[in-house]
Design a protein around this motif. Structure first.
Motif, mmCIF file in Angstrom:
data_model
loop_
_atom_site.group_PDB
_atom_site.id
_atom_site.type_symbol
_atom_site.label_atom_id
_atom_site.label_comp_id
_atom_site.label_asym_id
_atom_site.label_seq_id
_atom_site.Cartn_x
_atom_site.Cartn_y
_atom_site.Cartn_z
ATOM 1 N N GLY A 195 68.234 -68.349 83.171
ATOM 2 C CA GLY A 195 68.083 -67.166 84.018
ATOM 3 C C GLY A 195 66.706 -66.548 83.882
ATOM 4 N N SER A 196 66.200 -66.490 82.662
ATOM 5 C CA SER A 196 64.870 -65.929 82.415
ATOM 6 C C SER A 196 63.786 -66.784 83.063
ATOM 7 C CB SER A 196 64.630 -65.829 80.906
ATOM 8 O OG SER A 196 63.329 -65.388 80.629
ATOM 9 N N GLY A 255 63.252 -66.705 87.069
ATOM 10 C CA GLY A 255 62.560 -65.570 87.681
ATOM 11 C C GLY A 255 61.093 -65.825 87.983
ATOM 12 N N ASN A 256 60.518 -66.920 87.539
ATOM 13 C CA ASN A 256 59.107 -67.226 87.740
ATOM 14 C C ASN A 256 58.984 -68.428 88.678
ATOM 15 O OD1 ASN A 256 56.410 -68.031 87.520
ATOM 16 N ND2 ASN A 256 56.278 -67.397 85.381
#
Length: 163
Positions: free
Chosen positions: A129-130, A133-134
């Motif tokens: 999930g982290s 985001g990019n």
């Protein structure tokens, strides 16, 4: 008398032969198979950050900032920076195909490939999930370490027995 003695010895000879001790120690051989499925206790995630910019320095700085942001973000969810290892950093020209098949220079790229090792597999969804985001981040591969394959053993062994 000779016939009687001979007959007597002939009859008891099998009994005497059975009582003779066996030479050397006796042994028992045991063979078995075991199988057990174990959950992964560690997960390795292969990741790449690729930044494309007009000039090389800007592309390099963008990928460095992206890498630093990933390390910081993963630290916030419990992944130590020591568990994130930079494996490769590539710099070069970025091209795209033109309408007639010719190569058109698009700018420069900077790509950082790194490995994230999780000692707690329950963090996997948070990490994905982290990273999602990019837009410049690509997860190349996620694999359990060791693999979730059955553990099969077949080990013959000898156990010495004393008579």
């Amino acid at each position: 008398m000779n016939k009687t003695l001979f007959a007597f010895l002939f009859l008891i000879s099998p009994l005497v032969a059975q009582e003779a001790p066996a030479p050397g120690p006796r042994s028992i051989t045991v063979t078995g198979n075991a199988e057990r499925n174990l959950p992964a206790d560690r997960v390795r995630i292969s990741v790449a950050i690729r930044s494309v910019r007009e000039d090389l320095a800007t592309a390099r700085n963008a990928s460095q900032e992206g890498f630093a942001a990933v390390v910081k973000g993963l630290g916030e969810i419990g992944v130590a920076s020591e568990k994130i290892e930079l494996e490769n950093h590539s710099l070069g020209r970025e091209y795209e195909d033109g309408p007639n098949g010719e190569r058109i220079a698009k700018g420069f790229f900077s790509e950082r490939q790194f490995m994230i090792e999780l000692d707690d597999p329950s963090l996997l969804e948070l990490v994905h999930g982290s990273l999602a985001g990019n837009a410049e981040v690509a997860v190349n591969q996620t694999r359990p370490s060791p693999p979730l394959a059955p553990l099969t053993t077949s080990t013959p062994s000898s156990i010495g027995a004393v008579a």
